[in-house]
Design a protein around this motif. Structure first.
Motif, mmCIF file in Angstrom:
data_model
loop_
_atom_site.group_PDB
_atom_site.id
_atom_site.type_symbol
_atom_site.label_atom_id
_atom_site.label_comp_id
_atom_site.label_asym_id
_atom_site.label_seq_id
_atom_site.Cartn_x
_atom_site.Cartn_y
_atom_site.Cartn_z
ATOM 1 N N UNK A 1 -3.182 -13.240 -2.334
ATOM 2 C CA UNK A 1 -2.359 -13.199 -3.307
ATOM 3 C C UNK A 1 -1.477 -13.558 -3.180
ATOM 4 N N UNK A 2 -1.445 -14.903 -2.638
ATOM 5 C CA UNK A 2 0.089 -15.743 -2.423
ATOM 6 C C UNK A 2 0.981 -15.932 -3.311
ATOM 7 N N UNK B 1 2.380 -22.745 2.594
ATOM 8 C CA UNK B 1 1.234 -21.962 4.118
ATOM 9 C C UNK B 1 1.074 -21.485 3.761
ATOM 10 N N UNK B 2 0.480 -20.442 4.147
ATOM 11 C CA UNK B 2 0.261 -19.043 4.090
ATOM 12 C C UNK B 2 -1.127 -18.337 4.921
ATOM 13 N N UNK B 3 -1.322 -17.305 5.382
ATOM 14 C CA UNK B 3 -2.216 -16.491 6.282
ATOM 15 C C UNK B 3 -2.514 -15.038 5.710
ATOM 16 N N UNK C 1 4.048 -11.795 1.536
ATOM 17 C CA UNK C 1 2.982 -13.489 0.693
ATOM 18 C C UNK C 1 3.191 -14.561 2.377
ATOM 19 N N UNK C 2 3.377 -13.762 2.855
ATOM 20 C CA UNK C 2 3.300 -14.843 4.229
ATOM 21 C C UNK C 2 2.491 -14.113 5.755
ATOM 22 N N UNK C 3 2.957 -12.724 5.320
ATOM 23 C CA UNK C 3 1.906 -11.725 6.307
ATOM 24 C C UNK C 3 1.630 -12.338 7.516
ATOM 25 N N UNK D 1 -6.266 -19.299 8.127
ATOM 26 C CA UNK D 1 -4.459 -20.582 8.115
ATOM 27 C C UNK D 1 -4.653 -21.381 6.712
ATOM 28 N N UNK D 2 -4.619 -21.278 5.584
ATOM 29 C CA UNK D 2 -3.865 -22.056 4.434
ATOM 30 C C UNK D 2 -2.515 -23.084 4.458
ATOM 31 N N UNK D 3 -3.651 -24.285 4.744
ATOM 32 C CA UNK D 3 -2.537 -25.076 4.614
ATOM 33 C C UNK D 3 -2.024 -25.549 2.980
#
Length: 822
Positions: free
Chosen positions: A164-165, A148-150, A620-622, A138-140
């Protein structure tokens, strides 16, 4: 159980629940332009020297801001060079789920890193290469944490191999302060959180070019680390993301030392923008640099003549509209259009121009400024400050005998003098009825005022001065355009009550959900640190005639609902006559008091395991948008008696071919729940053998070709789940029919039920009509795992009198009534 070990021979190892998760790699520092490492073969630099022979020391004990600790240390002394010590602290009195990693600088550090970067380190301990098992990250990340994405950190691969955000459509990638905290979770939900505990503005957790690994330490922009400095990294484990985040937040808040608590108290009293419905003129709002008189205003508009922009008249027109339409706003937000700006569009003088909200003359008298008619409180916006602003030059009104301290860069300045903030806050309170100071462009101040990045503690002194000024003048603070590091620092400041938590509002499109879809993840971090997430303003109607963007809002109903679920401000921003009043009123009582959950909605824990299993690099968020929030009548402290709210969005055939099911074990209670979908009014039981399932969703046909003619384009469902508190209960309180939060502390209290009756107290405002639903069970429940027949749904009306009243709801013999309390 968390097990963190450190030795000179084996280095650092982190195990969770008996399984090895991470193993430390190279330890390194940069001093006087030279890299030193314990294994130079692992470094990717032109020149590397040995950091010295590691020496173990396991006998240090002491106490710090967390508690009493025992520390295992490995000491290095580079031949003819600097000393550096690494360590692991454990806290026996606090349990086996926390540890602190330390970096000691006995001689300080002078990196001489002329090309220092925000996403690079000059000290690194620990560094992590390949993961030892499959982990979800979990990347803030990003301004307002909008990136923010996973993603999956695959066993045996580098940290960012599958990250690969793709940045949001109108935003560049921004990894400044990313991964603070770093949240790692496994397939069974077990979670590990790693974050700096100090030096948030000179700390870095990133993939380093120098080490080739994910590295934790002092940031590459830092000019000097003083002798004797200690940098700490907090490590916390938990059985799920939500539990680990709250545990991490408890420790973090206590360590910050500001006395801040995770509480909804500010929403009860003290912060009108959190307690009451608010009207916003922020970016995306109809009246953002736009008035009835001037439909498109320049952002460099002149200060004169008086009301040349039309904002004076607009405020009177808005007040008239609110009053005639019975829209109960309690606060109004003034965005950046109202004050003087300088050559870089920053604040030159934080006072209203005569052309916007000021008096007839440029005289600086707050008594001549426009107060919103009716005395509504204001949320007053501020950008970054110019390096030659009027407070630095002494030209600002009211400056006689005052000389404030500033941190000044080429074009940007930041004051670390609490007297400055006390000065401007006092004047804004007197002239504009300010209740909340909105500090916007936090990222720009930090990144453009370079001393804030270079000197340990300097950025902290800026935000501390702001907080102290707010405390002295009794105002609250909203953070806007914050990085993760700003959110961490806010843990020390009780006056920072809320912050923007997603992308800027720009009328939502039917092909993405970037403005709101990260909120389920960002809210997890914000609430852990005691602040409420703010979705931003929104249009409550699809079409707003004459808007400057010539656009429409695809999802006005969803925008309104999501705002309510975040438990922060609710800020519609429609044109006069264009607001969908009935839609907005689903968020509040007739007097404007917001109906709130007990905490913001967050991603359901199972969504992380689902994302780890089904991770797609093209997403992009997954992660699916399945959020959970809890609500309850006032005074309810038993989790089994709380109501649950479930929001399902973007459950597509691609992400969830068979739909998404929520088991009763994820809902916090032990018994049965009666679930009702808000829009279809479908009712079903949720039991151990009967999960709540949302089927795959598709967009309405009118949304598929780039146009839309309906109120939503994002498919979603919204369920409220009322608990069966006792197997022999005759009734279940389902709550208000036409409110998003059907059972809230702002509406219900003193709920008592048994095998024959139900009673509750209902707060009803003047002339308000409250329609309450109650389920009547026709048969007793034999066991929690037995699904009974669906109950009969009863409705009754509580009608308010001339003022606020407490009414008695009574249900018995398959009937309910609501009467004035005796």
């Amino acid at each position: 159980m968390l097990n963190v070990t450190l030795s000179a021979a084996a280095g650092l190892s982190i195990a969770v629940g008996g399984l090895d998760w991470l193993r430390g790699g190279v330890t390194t520092i940069r001093h006087h332009g030279q890299w030193y490492a314990d294994n130079c073969t692992e470094m990717f630099v032109g020149s590397c020297k040995s950091i010295g022979t590691p020496v173990e020391s396991n006998d240090l004990t002491g106490s710090d801001s967390i508690g009493e600790f025992k520390e295992a240390m490995v000491k290095y002394h580079a031949p003819g060079g600097v000393r550096f010590t690494t360590g692991v602290r454990t806290y026996q009195n606090l349990g086996e789920d926390i540890a602190v990693l330390t970096q000691h600088f006995p001689d300080g550090l002078v990196p001489q890193n002329q090309h220092g970067r925000l996403n690079e380190v000059v000290s690194a301990f620990p560094t992590f290469g390949d993961a030892l098992l499959d982990l979800g990250v979990l990347m803030y990340e990003g301004c307002q944490l909008q990136n923010t994405h996973f993603f999956r950190w695959k066993q045996g691969s580098a940290f960012d191999a599958l990250d690969t955000r793709v940045p949001p459509s109108n935003s560049a990638a921004d990894d400044d302060g990313a991964a603070m905290p770093l949240v790692l979770t496994s397939s069974n939900g077990t979670t590990l959180i790693i974050s700096p505990l100090d030096d948030y503005f000179t700390a870095c957790q990133t993939v380093s070019e120098a080490t080739g690994k994910f590295s934790i330490g002092i940031q590459g922009t830092t000019v000097t680390v003083p002798p004797g400095h200690l940098h700490r990294t907090l490590v916390v484990s938990g059985s799920s993301v939500s539990k680990a985040m709250l545990r991490w937040g408890d420790i973090f808040l206590a360590s910050a030392g500001g006395g801040k608590k995770r509480s909804m108290q500010w929403t009860i009293a003290g912060d009108p923008g959190l307690r009451m419905l608010s009207y916003y003129t922020d970016n995306g709002a109809y009246y953002y640099y736009h008035t009835e008189k001037n439909q498109s205003l320049s952002k460099s508009m002149p200060p004169l003549p008086y009301d040349s922009t039309g904002y004076h008249q607009l405020m009177h027109d808005l007040s008239t509209y609110f009053n005639k339409s019975n829209i109960p706003f309690g606060a109004v937000q003034f965005d950046s259009w109202w004050y003087y700006k300088g050559k870089t569009a920053g604040v030159q003088l934080w006072e209203p121009m005569p052309s916007t909200l000021g008096g007839q003359d440029v005289n600086g008298d707050p008594g001549t400024w426009l107060k919103f008619p009716g005395g509504l409180s204001t949320v007053t916006h501020s950008r970054y400050y110019e390096a030659d602003n009027a407070y630095i030059t002494g030209a600002a009104p009211g400056m006689q005998g005052k000389n404030f301290s500033w941190i000044i860069s080429d074009q940007i300045a930041a004051s670390n003098d609490s007297g400055f903030f006390e000065h401007i806050f006092s004047r804004a309170k007197a002239g504009l009825h300010m209740a909340t100071y909105e500090q916007d462009f936090l990222i720009h101040t930090y990144e453009a005022c370079t001393p804030l990045q270079q000197h340990i503690g300097l950025a902290e002194s800026w935000l501390t001065a702001m907080s102290e000024g707010a405390e002295r003048t009794n105002v609250t603070i909203q953070y806007c355009m914050a990085l993760p590091r700003h959110i961490l620092q806010s843990a020390a400041y009780p006056r920072v009550t809320h912050a923007r938590a997603s992308h800027d509002y720009g009328q939502s499109r039917n092909d993405d959900t970037e403005q709101w879809s990260s909120l389920g993840m960002t809210a997890q971090l914000y609430w852990a640190l005691g602040i409420l997430p703010f979705k931003d303003d929104f249009w409550s109607e699809t079409t707003e005639a004459g808007n400057k963007w010539k656009s429409q809002e695809a999802d006005p109903e969803l925008q309104t609902l999501v705002s309510a679920l975040m438990a922060g401000p609710i800020g519609p921003s429609d044109r006069i006559g264009g607001m969908n009043i009935s839609r907005v009123m689903q968020t509040c009582r007739r007097d404007g008091v917001l109906l709130k959950p007990l905490a913001p909605a967050v991603n359901l824990d199972s969504t992380y395991a689902h994302a780890l299993k089904n991770f797609r690099v093209d997403d992009a968020v997954s992660i699916v948008d399945v959020w959970i929030a809890t609500s309850a009548p006032d005074g309810v402290i038993d989790a089994a008696a709380a109501h649950q709210l479930l929001f399902f969005a973007n459950i597509t055939a691609a992400t969830c071919p068979t739909g998404y099911s929520v088991a009763i074990t994820e809902l916090g209670g032990a018994g049965l729940y009666l679930a009702q979908e808000y829009y279809t009014r479908q009712v079903r039981w949720v039991a151990p053998g009967a999960p709540l399932t949302a089927s795959p969703q598709t967009k309405p046909a009118s949304c598929r070709n780039g146009g839309f003619h309906v109120d939503y384009c994002t498919p979603y469902e919204f369920w409220s789940l009322a608990p069966l508190v006792s197997p022999d209960a005759a009734f279940i309180l389902m709550g208000e029919v036409d409110k998003y939060i059907p059972v809230s502390t702002q509406r219900f209290s003193t709920v008592v039920g048994n095998s024959t009756a139900l009673a509750a107290v209902v707060t009803v405002t003047a002339h308000e009509v409250v329609v309450v639903q109650v389920a009547h069970l026709t048969t007793s429940v034999v066991a929690d795992d037995t699904v009974p027949p669906l109950p009969i749904i009863l409705r009754t009306t509580c009608t308010g009198g001339a003022g606020l009243s407490q009414m008695a709801l009574r249900c018995q013999h398959a009937q309910c009534e609501c009467t004035q309390r005796r």
